[in-house]
Motif scaffolding. Structure first.
Motif, PDB file in Angstrom:
ATOM      1  N   LEU A 346      -4.642   0.925   2.795  1.00  0.00           N
ATOM      2  CA  LEU A 346      -3.065   1.005   2.348  1.00  0.00           C
ATOM      3  C   LEU A 346      -2.826   0.165   2.010  1.00  0.00           C
ATOM      4  O   LEU A 346      -1.869   0.252   1.307  1.00  0.00           O
ATOM      5  N   ALA A 347      -3.437  -1.211   1.686  1.00  0.00           N
ATOM      6  CA  ALA A 347      -2.932  -1.880   0.786  1.00  0.00           C
ATOM      7  C   ALA A 347      -3.104  -1.672  -0.744  1.00  0.00           C
ATOM      8  O   ALA A 347      -3.885  -1.683  -1.036  1.00  0.00           O
ATOM      9  N   THR A 348      -2.144  -1.921  -1.475  1.00  0.00           N
ATOM     10  CA  THR A 348      -1.924  -1.035  -2.893  1.00  0.00           C
ATOM     11  C   THR A 348      -1.309  -2.510  -3.847  1.00  0.00           C
ATOM     12  O   THR A 348      -0.935  -2.814  -4.916  1.00  0.00           O
ATOM     13  N   GLY A 349      -1.042  -3.327  -2.796  1.00  0.00           N
ATOM     14  CA  GLY A 349      -0.370  -4.915  -4.000  1.00  0.00           C
ATOM     15  C   GLY A 349       1.218  -5.506  -3.745  1.00  0.00           C
ATOM     16  O   GLY A 349       1.113  -5.777  -3.910  1.00  0.00           O
ATOM     17  N   ASP A 350       1.731  -3.967  -2.284  1.00  0.00           N
ATOM     18  CA  ASP A 350       3.345  -4.430  -2.328  1.00  0.00           C
ATOM     19  C   ASP A 350       3.623  -5.586  -1.446  1.00  0.00           C
ATOM     20  O   ASP A 350       2.675  -5.627  -0.150  1.00  0.00           O
ATOM     21  N   ALA A 351       3.584  -6.390  -2.047  1.00  0.00           N
ATOM     22  CA  ALA A 351       4.293  -7.725  -0.631  1.00  0.00           C
ATOM     23  C   ALA A 351       4.880  -7.009   0.169  1.00  0.00           C
ATOM     24  O   ALA A 351       4.733  -7.636   1.330  1.00  0.00           O
ATOM     25  N   GLY A 352       6.180  -5.925   0.069  1.00  0.00           N
ATOM     26  CA  GLY A 352       6.800  -5.804   1.672  1.00  0.00           C
ATOM     27  C   GLY A 352       6.070  -5.521   2.495  1.00  0.00           C
ATOM     28  O   GLY A 352       5.631  -5.246   3.989  1.00  0.00           O
ATOM     29  N   LEU A 353       4.987  -4.046   1.622  1.00  0.00           N
ATOM     30  CA  LEU A 353       4.151  -3.215   2.922  1.00  0.00           C
ATOM     31  C   LEU A 353       2.868  -3.585   3.505  1.00  0.00           C
ATOM     32  O   LEU A 353       2.495  -3.484   4.819  1.00  0.00           O
ATOM     33  N   GLN A 354       2.403  -4.937   2.677  1.00  0.00           N
ATOM     34  CA  GLN A 354       1.130  -5.999   3.383  1.00  0.00           C
ATOM     35  C   GLN A 354       2.230  -6.535   4.538  1.00  0.00           C
ATOM     36  O   GLN A 354       1.238  -7.200   4.916  1.00  0.00           O
ATOM     37  N   PHE A 355       3.345  -6.825   4.021  1.00  0.00           N
ATOM     38  CA  PHE A 355       3.669  -7.801   5.106  1.00  0.00           C
ATOM     39  C   PHE A 355       3.388  -6.927   6.800  1.00  0.00           C
ATOM     40  O   PHE A 355       3.314  -7.203   8.090  1.00  0.00           O
ATOM     41  N   THR A 356       4.284  -6.129   6.112  1.00  0.00           N
ATOM     42  CA  THR A 356       3.925  -5.026   7.509  1.00  0.00           C
ATOM     43  C   THR A 356       2.145  -4.576   7.930  1.00  0.00           C
ATOM     44  O   THR A 356       2.283  -4.911   9.549  1.00  0.00           O
ATOM     45  N   LEU A 357       1.570  -4.147   7.170  1.00  0.00           N
ATOM     46  CA  LEU A 357      -0.043  -3.971   7.819  1.00  0.00           C
ATOM     47  C   LEU A 357      -0.408  -5.272   8.336  1.00  0.00           C
ATOM     48  O   LEU A 357      -1.519  -5.409   9.028  1.00  0.00           O
ATOM     49  N   ASP A 358      -0.104  -6.783   7.861  1.00  0.00           N
ATOM     50  CA  ASP A 358      -0.534  -8.233   8.483  1.00  0.00           C
ATOM     51  C   ASP A 358      -0.199  -8.015   9.420  1.00  0.00           C
ATOM     52  O   ASP A 358      -0.850  -8.263  11.462  1.00  0.00           O
ATOM     53  N   ARG A 359       1.038  -7.819   9.598  1.00  0.00           N
ATOM     54  CA  ARG A 359       1.852  -7.591  11.305  1.00  0.00           C
ATOM     55  C   ARG A 359       0.578  -6.197  12.505  1.00  0.00           C
ATOM     56  O   ARG A 359       0.923  -7.140  13.878  1.00  0.00           O
ATOM     57  N   CYS A 360       1.327  -4.847  11.585  1.00  0.00           N
ATOM     58  CA  CYS A 360       0.060  -4.400  12.551  1.00  0.00           C
ATOM     59  C   CYS A 360      -1.380  -4.503  13.041  1.00  0.00           C
ATOM     60  O   CYS A 360      -1.581  -4.231  14.025  1.00  0.00           O
TER      61      CYS A 360
END
Length: 666
Positions: A346-360
């Protein structure tokens, strides 16, 4: 810490050494690092005067925005790391800064009081801290030295910068290209003992995230010469394609293998480095993905390693004609791409999304429920599937229930099942409910905010007792489920309105995972590429691209339907392509995308996003980001003691928006 005390006590002596060097050319013996001395010599050759205020580069706001666009990938991956570093130094009178390869500061975050003082010497986004313009400083020196540098107080060449103590480390990409520097600066009167170590750790995290994102479609071979080093920041990473060719090695891998930068890109086959062939290694990893393997290099040295593969790599390996073994990792090749999706893919380079993915990623498998919040069409079910596929229950069932789509009179039997003859129209053999179907796997309750209150009480009991009682049955059935929920509504508001049980709210809201709306994401190009490649309307074997003029229209549009709407638009565009066409043009896009005003759309859509996604009361909800001035940002940061997430929620804007505002204006 002792070294810091010594340097703090020698502030006046450092000033004396600097003046003696400038006046008489005496090279100080001891007390100064070689990197500082080399920097002083460079500054003298440049003709800098210690009494200068620096030589400003006269960069404008437009220059900064262009620089941020050029370095979008670096910014996206560094944002979350910078916030993590800041949490380690909060309230110490410090700030974390990111500069590009020229020394231009792109982004900064820090204690409001120090941020204000730092601005007096132009230590702020938009200012260039190259050595030729600001004299000896950590950012400028680390970019020239290509190594970590610490500059304390009077070690700065210009007297005006002597109020600072700065630690910086360079950031490189997987090909050894210098991208920029990460810096931690503070008041020279309050030196912190581990700032250089923190800066180096931050750089390692940024480089690692960039490497993993860039090579998401490759197998990642993580290794170290000690078993305890595998899984930590000191492990090396090799990216290997489906044919066993090494396509990239990160900086730590090159150091462990003794590979010079000039050899990057010419590493060849995996078997050129290791005595075991890559197919053998993949087969061993397939039998036990968590196992630590001991492998021998061609020169006889031994390494310990694990292999991580993404579903995309597995698909490539399965399709390859090399005949090499494929790592299944519980993935059936007949499954759809949606079922194979993981947090990594799912990681495509967006910082906000990456923050959520890391927390999950940190809570998967820990019996912590996850509540996914986001607008309709933003990919909530996709994130839920990724969480399931990335955890220890990946081989178990994933059962999705849309609470808003089931008629209220059927939701009880749908969720809990029923015994034969429980009600008129029931099947005589009964039916197993969706909760029981998820036993051993994951239950995903989409739009849980629309669940009737009566069902909320029964669901709460299931979550408390881990048992489900079918309609008409007398015996409870034990269930083992991981719970994921999603909603586009504000559950906090529903609780206050009496429409959602407060006790259930705390049961389902273990971790809130916020999905940013498409209009606030910075990875539109990557999303478009993935949607085109995965479309059933893709006219194989042609390589379809998007014309820049069409992409500008996609970028300008507000996307009220988010990714789901974008997917539909691209499906139609692909279907409209003629047999000879290989590029999506503006005329292939719907009229609403071609003709609507981007300013009106974005301004109208942003407040709705903040309202829908924020789990807390938003006193400033309804304001547009452009209506929030610098004073309001400062007040929010002070009120929440520098906590960016809390400040963003209070202001009613996305955290990415607050990042951008701080980077440009604050």
């Amino acid at each position: 810490m002792g070294q810091m005390h010594v340097r703090a006590a020698q502030g006046s002596e450092l000033e004396s050494l600097r003046r003696r060097y400038l006046e008489r050319g005496d090279l100080p013996e001891g007390g100064l690092s070689a990197s500082v001395l080399r920097s002083w010599e460079r500054c003298q050759r440049l003709g800098l005067e210690i009494g200068e205020r620096g030589r400003p580069a006269n960069t404008t706001r437009a220059d900064l925005m262009l620089a941020r666009e050029r370095n979008a990938t670096l910014l996206n991956h560094a944002g979350g790391v910078m916030e993590h570093l800041y949490e380690q130094i909060r309230a110490s009178g410090s700030m974390v800064l990111l500069a590009d390869a020229s020394g231009l500061i792109l982004h900064g975050i820090g204690d409001p009081s120090f941020v204000d003082r730092a601005s007096r010497v132009a230590l702020q986004p938009g200012a260039s801290w190259s050595e030729c313009q600001r004299g000896t400083n950590a950012i400028g020196a680390t970019l020239i030295e290509r190594a970590p540098v610490e500059i304390f107080g009077a070690e700065h060449y210009l007297e005006c910068n002597g109020v600072l103590t700065c630690s910086a480390a360079p950031i490189f990409d997987s090909k050894g290209v210098l991208l920029g520097a990460l810096d931690i600066s503070g008041d020279h009167r309050k030196p912190q003992p581990h700032t250089l170590g923190l800066a180096r750790m931050g750089v390692r995290l940024v480089e690692r995230r960039m490497f993993e994102s860039e090579h998401a479609r490759h197998a990642l071979f993580a290794f170290h010469n000690r078993p305890e080093g595998v899984g930590g920041l000191q492990e090396g990473l090799l990216a290997v394609d489906a044919d066993g060719e090494i396509v990239a090695a990160d900086r730590q891998a090159r150091m462990l293998l003794g590979i010079e930068d000039r050899r990057i890109g010419r590493l060849g086959a995996f078997g050129n480095l290791f005595r075991s062939g890559f197919g053998t290694v993949i087969s061993r990893a397939g039998r036990d993905p968590a196992a630590l393997m001991e492998l021998e290099l061609r020169d006889g040295a031994r390494m310990f390693a694990r292999v991580r593969v993404s579903p995309a790599w597995s698909a490539n390996a399965h399709a390859a004609s090399s005949g090499r073994a494929r790592v299944a990792q519980g993935q059936d090749p007949s499954r759809s791409a949606r079922q194979r999706i993981t947090l990594e893919t799912l990681a495509t380079g967006d910082a906000g999304l990456q923050f959520t993915l890391d927390r999950c990623a940190k809570v998967i498998g820990r019996k912590i429920p996850v509540l996914i919040q986001g607008e309709s069409g933003s990919g909530k079910e996709l994130l839920a599937r990724a969480c399931h596929n990335s955890g220890p229950r990946a081989d178990g069932p994933f059962v999705a229930v849309n609470c808003a789509a089931i008629p209220e009179h059927l939701i009880e039997s749908e969720l809990f099942g029923y015994v034969g003859g429980a009600f008129t129209g029931a099947r005589k053999e009964g039916a197993i409910g969706r909760i029981q179907q998820a036993d051993g796997g994951t239950l995903f309750l989409d739009e849980i905010g629309d669940m009737p209150l009566a069902m909320q009480a029964r669901l709460l009991r299931v979550l408390q007792e881990r048992c489900v009682q079918p309609v008409g049955g007398s015996e409870p059935v034990a269930v083992d489920i991981a719970l994921l929920c999603a909603t586009h509504r504000n559950l906090g508001d529903l609780v206050r309105a009496g429409q959602f049980r407060e006790d259930l709210y705390y049961r389902v809201n273990g971790l809130t995972a916020m999905l940013p709306p498409l209009r606030e994401r910075t990875d539109l190009h990557q999303i478009v590429r993935r949607l085109i490649d995965g479309s059933s309307n893709h006219p194989e074997p042609r390589a379809i691209t998007v014309d820049p003029s069409a992409m500008r229209l996609l970028e300008a549009y507000a996307w009220p339907g988010n990714i789901r709407q974008l997917q539909n638009v691209l499906e139609v565009a692909l279907a409209l392509l003629d047999a000879h066409e290989e590029r999506i043009l503006p005329e292939h896009l719907p009229e609403e995308v071609q003709g609507a005003s981007p300013v009106t759309r974005v301004a109208a859509a942003a407040p709705a996003s903040a309202s829908a996604m924020s789990p807390a009361t938003l006193p400033l909800r309804g304001r547009r980001p452009k209506d929030i001035d610098d004073a309001m940002i400062r007040e929010a940061l002070e009120r929440f003691e520098g906590n960016l997430s809390a400040a963003a929620r209070h202001l009613g804007v996305a955290r990415n928006t607050l990042y951008r505002r701080m980077g440009c204006d604050y």
